[in-house]
Design a protein around this motif. Sequence first.
Motif, PDB file in Angstrom:
ATOM      1  N   LEU A 236     -55.591 104.178  44.544  1.00 21.55           N
ATOM      2  CA  LEU A 236     -56.822 104.739  43.983  1.00 21.55           C
ATOM      3  C   LEU A 236     -56.572 105.352  42.607  1.00 21.55           C
ATOM      4  CD1 LEU A 236     -58.346 106.301  47.208  1.00 21.55           C
ATOM      5  CD2 LEU A 236     -59.291 104.435  45.856  1.00 21.55           C
ATOM      6  N   ILE A 237     -55.417 106.028  42.452  1.00 24.81           N
ATOM      7  CA  ILE A 237     -55.107 106.636  41.149  1.00 24.81           C
ATOM      8  C   ILE A 237     -54.954 105.559  40.082  1.00 24.81           C
ATOM      9  CG2 ILE A 237     -53.350 107.911  39.854  1.00 24.81           C
ATOM     10  CD1 ILE A 237     -52.847 109.565  42.360  1.00 24.81           C
ATOM     11  N   VAL A 238     -54.210 104.507  40.430  1.00 27.44           N
ATOM     12  CA  VAL A 238     -53.997 103.446  39.442  1.00 27.44           C
ATOM     13  C   VAL A 238     -55.324 102.779  39.100  1.00 27.44           C
ATOM     14  CG1 VAL A 238     -52.871 101.247  39.007  1.00 27.44           C
ATOM     15  CG2 VAL A 238     -51.615 103.064  40.135  1.00 27.44           C
ATOM     16  N   ASN A 239     -56.176 102.596  40.108  1.00 27.22           N
ATOM     17  CA  ASN A 239     -57.457 101.960  39.831  1.00 27.22           C
ATOM     18  C   ASN A 239     -58.359 102.859  38.998  1.00 27.22           C
ATOM     19  OD1 ASN A 239     -58.944  99.650  39.978  1.00 27.22           O
ATOM     20  ND2 ASN A 239     -60.095 100.299  41.773  1.00 27.22           N
ATOM     21  N   LEU A 240     -58.203 104.174  39.177  1.00 21.13           N
ATOM     22  CA  LEU A 240     -58.958 105.109  38.330  1.00 21.13           C
ATOM     23  C   LEU A 240     -58.509 104.943  36.886  1.00 21.13           C
ATOM     24  CD1 LEU A 240     -60.783 107.569  37.849  1.00 21.13           C
ATOM     25  CD2 LEU A 240     -58.877 109.035  38.474  1.00 21.13           C
ATOM     26  N   TRP A 241     -57.207 104.873  36.708  1.00 23.48           N
ATOM     27  CA  TRP A 241     -56.653 104.715  35.362  1.00 23.48           C
ATOM     28  C   TRP A 241     -57.139 103.413  34.723  1.00 23.48           C
ATOM     29  CZ3 TRP A 241     -53.255 101.385  32.819  1.00 23.48           C
ATOM     30  CH2 TRP A 241     -52.725 101.878  31.627  1.00 23.48           C
ATOM     31  N   LEU A 242     -57.167 102.350  35.547  1.00 20.22           N
ATOM     32  CA  LEU A 242     -57.588 101.052  35.028  1.00 20.22           C
ATOM     33  C   LEU A 242     -59.083 101.003  34.761  1.00 20.22           C
ATOM     34  CD1 LEU A 242     -55.669  98.592  37.378  1.00 20.22           C
ATOM     35  CD2 LEU A 242     -55.388  98.779  34.921  1.00 20.22           C
TER      36      LEU A 242
ATOM     37  N   ASN B 197     -56.105  91.421  42.135  1.00 22.70           N
ATOM     38  CA  ASN B 197     -55.008  91.640  41.185  1.00 22.70           C
ATOM     39  C   ASN B 197     -54.262  92.941  41.447  1.00 22.70           C
ATOM     40  OD1 ASN B 197     -55.271  89.370  39.767  1.00 22.70           O
ATOM     41  ND2 ASN B 197     -56.339  90.270  38.011  1.00 22.70           N
ATOM     42  N   LEU B 198     -55.044  94.017  41.551  1.00 19.64           N
ATOM     43  CA  LEU B 198     -54.442  95.341  41.674  1.00 19.64           C
ATOM     44  C   LEU B 198     -53.601  95.431  42.946  1.00 19.64           C
ATOM     45  CD1 LEU B 198     -54.225  98.342  40.833  1.00 19.64           C
ATOM     46  CD2 LEU B 198     -56.207  98.739  42.287  1.00 19.64           C
ATOM     47  N   ILE B 199     -54.185  95.047  44.077  1.00 25.50           N
ATOM     48  CA  ILE B 199     -53.481  95.177  45.353  1.00 25.50           C
ATOM     49  C   ILE B 199     -52.249  94.267  45.374  1.00 25.50           C
ATOM     50  CG2 ILE B 199     -53.687  94.923  47.853  1.00 25.50           C
ATOM     51  CD1 ILE B 199     -55.377  97.167  46.749  1.00 25.50           C
ATOM     52  N   TYR B 200     -52.433  93.042  44.947  1.00 28.53           N
ATOM     53  CA  TYR B 200     -51.342  92.079  45.017  1.00 28.53           C
ATOM     54  C   TYR B 200     -50.172  92.504  44.138  1.00 28.53           C
ATOM     55  CZ  TYR B 200     -48.994  87.551  44.929  1.00 28.53           C
ATOM     56  OH  TYR B 200     -48.068  86.548  45.045  1.00 28.53           O
ATOM     57  N   MET B 201     -50.490  93.006  42.948  1.00 24.69           N
ATOM     58  CA  MET B 201     -49.427  93.342  42.006  1.00 24.69           C
ATOM     59  C   MET B 201     -48.809  94.711  42.289  1.00 24.69           C
ATOM     60  SD  MET B 201     -48.795  90.977  39.932  1.00 24.69           S
ATOM     61  CE  MET B 201     -49.455  89.392  39.537  1.00 24.69           C
TER      62      MET B 201
ATOM     63  N   SER C 274     -63.368 104.067  44.292  1.00 19.02           N
ATOM     64  CA  SER C 274     -63.022 103.587  42.952  1.00 19.02           C
ATOM     65  C   SER C 274     -64.219 103.677  42.025  1.00 19.02           C
ATOM     66  CB  SER C 274     -62.548 102.131  43.011  1.00 19.02           C
ATOM     67  OG  SER C 274     -61.327 102.060  43.666  1.00 19.02           O
ATOM     68  N   VAL C 275     -65.371 103.206  42.493  1.00 18.40           N
ATOM     69  CA  VAL C 275     -66.566 103.251  41.644  1.00 18.40           C
ATOM     70  C   VAL C 275     -66.913 104.704  41.333  1.00 18.40           C
ATOM     71  CG1 VAL C 275     -69.027 102.760  41.533  1.00 18.40           C
ATOM     72  CG2 VAL C 275     -67.476 101.079  42.490  1.00 18.40           C
ATOM     73  N   ALA C 276     -66.921 105.556  42.368  1.00 19.99           N
ATOM     74  CA  ALA C 276     -67.306 106.945  42.169  1.00 19.99           C
ATOM     75  C   ALA C 276     -66.349 107.641  41.207  1.00 19.99           C
ATOM     76  CB  ALA C 276     -67.336 107.670  43.512  1.00 19.99           C
ATOM     77  N   SER C 277     -65.031 107.486  41.456  1.00 24.20           N
ATOM     78  CA  SER C 277     -64.071 108.229  40.633  1.00 24.20           C
ATOM     79  C   SER C 277     -64.089 107.739  39.192  1.00 24.20           C
ATOM     80  CB  SER C 277     -62.666 108.121  41.225  1.00 24.20           C
ATOM     81  OG  SER C 277     -62.252 106.778  41.241  1.00 24.20           O
ATOM     82  N   THR C 278     -64.142 106.427  38.993  1.00 26.03           N
ATOM     83  CA  THR C 278     -64.141 105.937  37.610  1.00 26.03           C
ATOM     84  C   THR C 278     -65.422 106.345  36.904  1.00 26.03           C
ATOM     85  OG1 THR C 278     -64.978 103.822  38.405  1.00 26.03           O
ATOM     86  CG2 THR C 278     -62.634 103.945  37.962  1.00 26.03           C
ATOM     87  N   PHE C 279     -66.541 106.331  37.638  1.00 25.14           N
ATOM     88  CA  PHE C 279     -67.820 106.690  37.021  1.00 25.14           C
ATOM     89  C   PHE C 279     -67.843 108.165  36.627  1.00 25.14           C
ATOM     90  CE2 PHE C 279     -72.397 107.913  37.634  1.00 25.14           C
ATOM     91  CZ  PHE C 279     -72.821 107.402  36.423  1.00 25.14           C
ATOM     92  N   VAL C 280     -67.380 109.018  37.538  1.00 24.41           N
ATOM     93  CA  VAL C 280     -67.404 110.455  37.241  1.00 24.41           C
ATOM     94  C   VAL C 280     -66.523 110.756  36.025  1.00 24.41           C
ATOM     95  CG1 VAL C 280     -66.682 112.724  38.089  1.00 24.41           C
ATOM     96  CG2 VAL C 280     -67.983 111.185  39.572  1.00 24.41           C
ATOM     97  N   LEU C 281     -65.307 110.230  36.038  1.00 29.46           N
ATOM     98  CA  LEU C 281     -64.403 110.503  34.924  1.00 29.46           C
ATOM     99  C   LEU C 281     -64.949 109.910  33.627  1.00 29.46           C
ATOM    100  CD1 LEU C 281     -61.742 111.748  34.019  1.00 29.46           C
ATOM    101  CD2 LEU C 281     -60.627 109.581  34.515  1.00 29.46           C
ATOM    102  N   GLY C 282     -65.429 108.666  33.707  1.00 30.88           N
ATOM    103  CA  GLY C 282     -65.958 107.998  32.517  1.00 30.88           C
ATOM    104  C   GLY C 282     -67.138 108.759  31.940  1.00 30.88           C
ATOM    105  N   LEU C 283     -68.042 109.188  32.836  1.00 29.20           N
ATOM    106  CA  LEU C 283     -69.243 109.892  32.386  1.00 29.20           C
ATOM    107  C   LEU C 283     -68.876 111.235  31.759  1.00 29.20           C
ATOM    108  CD1 LEU C 283     -72.311 110.058  32.285  1.00 29.20           C
ATOM    109  CD2 LEU C 283     -72.271 111.007  34.583  1.00 29.20           C
ATOM    110  N   LEU C 284     -67.929 111.919  32.413  1.00 24.02           N
ATOM    111  CA  LEU C 284     -67.502 113.223  31.915  1.00 24.02           C
ATOM    112  C   LEU C 284     -66.968 113.092  30.488  1.00 24.02           C
ATOM    113  CD1 LEU C 284     -67.489 115.655  33.965  1.00 24.02           C
ATOM    114  CD2 LEU C 284     -65.026 115.639  33.657  1.00 24.02           C
ATOM    115  N   LEU C 285     -66.107 112.115  30.307  1.00 26.55           N
ATOM    116  CA  LEU C 285     -65.524 111.901  28.978  1.00 26.55           C
ATOM    117  C   LEU C 285     -66.607 111.495  27.990  1.00 26.55           C
ATOM    118  CD1 LEU C 285     -62.264 110.115  30.053  1.00 26.55           C
ATOM    119  CD2 LEU C 285     -62.440 112.305  28.887  1.00 26.55           C
TER     120      LEU C 285
END
Lengths: 416, 536
Positions: free
Chosen positions: B394-400, B463-467, B314-325
């Motif tokens: 993982l996809i939803v967490n990337l989006w979030l 939150n994410l897992i439970y919901m 989650s950290v890696a994917s969000t960071f890579v996408l965030g940084l790229l953008l």
Amino acid sequence: MAVFSKRSIVAAAAMTSAMLVALTGCGSTGASNTNASVSAGSSTITVWADADHTATLKSVAAEFTKKTGVKVKLVQKDMGSIEQDMITQIPAGKGPDVAIGPNDWTGLLATDGVIQPIELGNMKSAYQKVAIDAFNYNGNIYGLPYSVENVALIRNTQLAPNAPSSWDDMATTATAAKTKYPYLLQVGSQGDSYTMYPVQTSFGSFVFGQNSDGSYNAKKLTVGDANGLAFAKWVQTQAKAGNLSTSMTADIALSKFEQGQSPYIITGPWNISAIQKAGIKIAVDPIPSAGGQAAKPFVGVNGFFLSAKSKNKLAATNFLTTYIGSEKVQQALFKSGGVPSALTKAYNAEAQSDSVIQGFKKAGENGVPMPNITQMSSVWQYLNAAEVSIINNQGDSSTLWNNMADSIKSSIAKQS
Amino acid sequence: MIQHDSSPSRKDIRKKKQANRVASQASTRIGTMLIKIVLLGLVDALSAYSAFMLAEQGNWIILSIVVATTIVVNWIYFRRDGLVAKYLTPGLIFLLIFQLFAICYSTYIAFTDYGTGHNSTKEQAISSLIQSSQRRVQGSASYKISIVECGKTLNFLVTMPHGEAQIGSEKTPLHEVASATKDDAGQAVSTPGCSTLSFNDLLSRQDEVTSMRVPMSADSQDGTLKTADGQTALVYKSLLKYDAAKDIMINTQTRVRYYDTGVGAFTSKGGSRLSPGWQINVGISNFRQVFTSQEMRGPFLQVLVWTIEFSVISVASTFVLGLLLALVFNNSRMKGRAVYRSILILPYAFPAFLSALVWQGLLNEKFGYINQVLLHGVDIPWLESPALAKIAVLIVNLWLGFPYMFLVSMGALQSIPKDLSEAAELDGANAWQIFRLIKFPLLLVSIAPLLISSFAMNFNNFNLIYMLTNGGPINANTNMNVGSTDILISMVYKIAFVGADRNYGLASAFSIIIFIVVAVVSAIGFRASRSLEELN
């Protein structure tokens, strides 16, 4: 410098003590006030209730206060948090005197020693038998029942003018009516063995054996017998035919029925007002048998518990037995919650003018009380999981069903 | 009260004047001093209030902590020196309350068997057992009673089924009363020498009245009368009797004796336990269970591995996408950046639990938007298959999570001086080299701590897992209520709050383990990021 700091400390100390004195004054008057009011006969009982019932209870409480002088502190809580909050708060001397809840909490709350038996004495016979049985745990009645509910077959009378004669008859009618689904039965990703239980019992498959007095015997686990395996096989066949799916959540099932995509849905009285609001004309029938025997739904009962640590037991008992247990209040609770009353007199009055209630009554006549023993929670967990994996075709239905029975057995053995 | 108010008010004024004089003598900044006194006064008033509340509850330990803290606070702020302490104290106090207390309390619970059937003290367990062991004698009548006080003892004035009146108290069994006045319905309501309690009197003595047990006769086998409403009494027999001297519970019918054998419940020789029991200290048994119990170790390790995978990816994917953008949007040649930027931040603006619920609907196999519309009606079991469910989480967490990384990377990029990259450009570096050798290392200095905190946050992303999946799909083959997307914290939740076998002790032990893992990872991470800082 040193002189200043000493003096300032003195000044601050003086001010602090002045404040303390003032507070003590307030504190003591506060205390004497409550003492005075208690001797004038106005103690306070705390009632926990969910949003659906607080409005009705508010007027009941007002009447109770007027008659007895006992104040009622009504606390609106989320139904999902009442049970856990009772378990954690009551031993600490906090929490409610009276709390609303379904009968299946009884075992856990009694095991934790947070509720006490309510003595109904001769009033017991005024309630439906199933309502009293549902709160019977180890020979004590732990709840004052107010409503009784069970699932039934709801029929869209435009698509299916007559009640089905058998389970397969539903498919015939649906084909004739050209609807997408022969019937709607909610499952959801977590499984829903409660709604499916009447179908399971129609195969003669039950979870526990029952004692002679109607209470459940956790030592007699019958779910893994041959009847259970027959039901498991049926579930898999229906899933393969596309009739059962974990995608079919409660919300989706309801909206499909409202859109007329099936003539039938198996659901409870809580969904009736939504269906009627959608303009669907309905009739309520007993659930047809899929396995050859009578379909027996779980009959769930809602009621009010009395805290084991209540300091106002007398007032709280009085509130429960004479007010909540009155015909007027039971009918008012029915009007706000949509679920028929537990008090026989009120129930009969409601059923008389309402064919829907009559339908649910007929469907629940051979129902079985919702188990309140703590072992039931392991049953829900494994039964739901097994039904989900059978529906998702994750293995042979018999193997999955047998695994489930073993898991329940070992989990119950661990608990006792 | 009135007297109270008026006389100290004059005294108060004098005191205030005195204080003012003291203040003006020593310092010219009376205003600051006044503000200080008012603020401290508020703090003192608050702690005095809580002290009284605590004293009323008899909570002496917390009371002494509150008093001690208040004294220390006053001492610190009325001192002239010790400036550092003045800055640190508020933070330290909040740290104590919100962090240390929670950690200490969880640690304490982790060493107990607090859970279903063991959730209070022995004293309360005994009273609960006695309370629920009262059985109404079958076929016995219900008696109309009035409660009368004779001398100092409360008595039941009972109207027997045949109409005669009898009286009895806890000490003296029911016996005929010489004379009694009856009301119109034939119920005995009063007797000479005793005063009848009205409903209001009853209400103020509820505990006393409802705990009364009046023996039917001298023979204890006949049972005792007990009332729950002060108007009718029923005959009960107790199934259990507590012998306080020997500390044993005795079943009055089967004569089975239950002893306190140190397991937190009364236990018979045959091993059967009475419930409720009480909370006891169990030492390290909860921790031992986590690592050695056959049925727990497997699911625990499986969940631990997935939790680490989940948080790292989650950290890696969000960071890579965030940084790229961020890199794209940092380019001044791009038009309409403000609009795109605000759209991109939208996922961050929605409450995460709401988004997770919406995604649950979108990912529904038969009716969800993704399968039905985007993928033209295929049946992909997003949340039904164990492997796909992990990917979906993982996809939803990337989006979030990417908007956060996008925001912080954007800020960090803008703070890197332009002349650095211009200088590099002059030296002939290409864009990739500039990014890899100049921008990225500089970026990491400021972002590395945020990545660590993001890891810690995702490690406990309940939150994410439970919901989204509630931990599911459940593995039908394990004996624990654990699914393939359960992370440690959602598993802890299930152990503590789901089902009828709730075990707060075990759940706390798990929380401690989570705390240790997160603390170790963070410590290592911070050390590494400090060395990064030194490099630059």
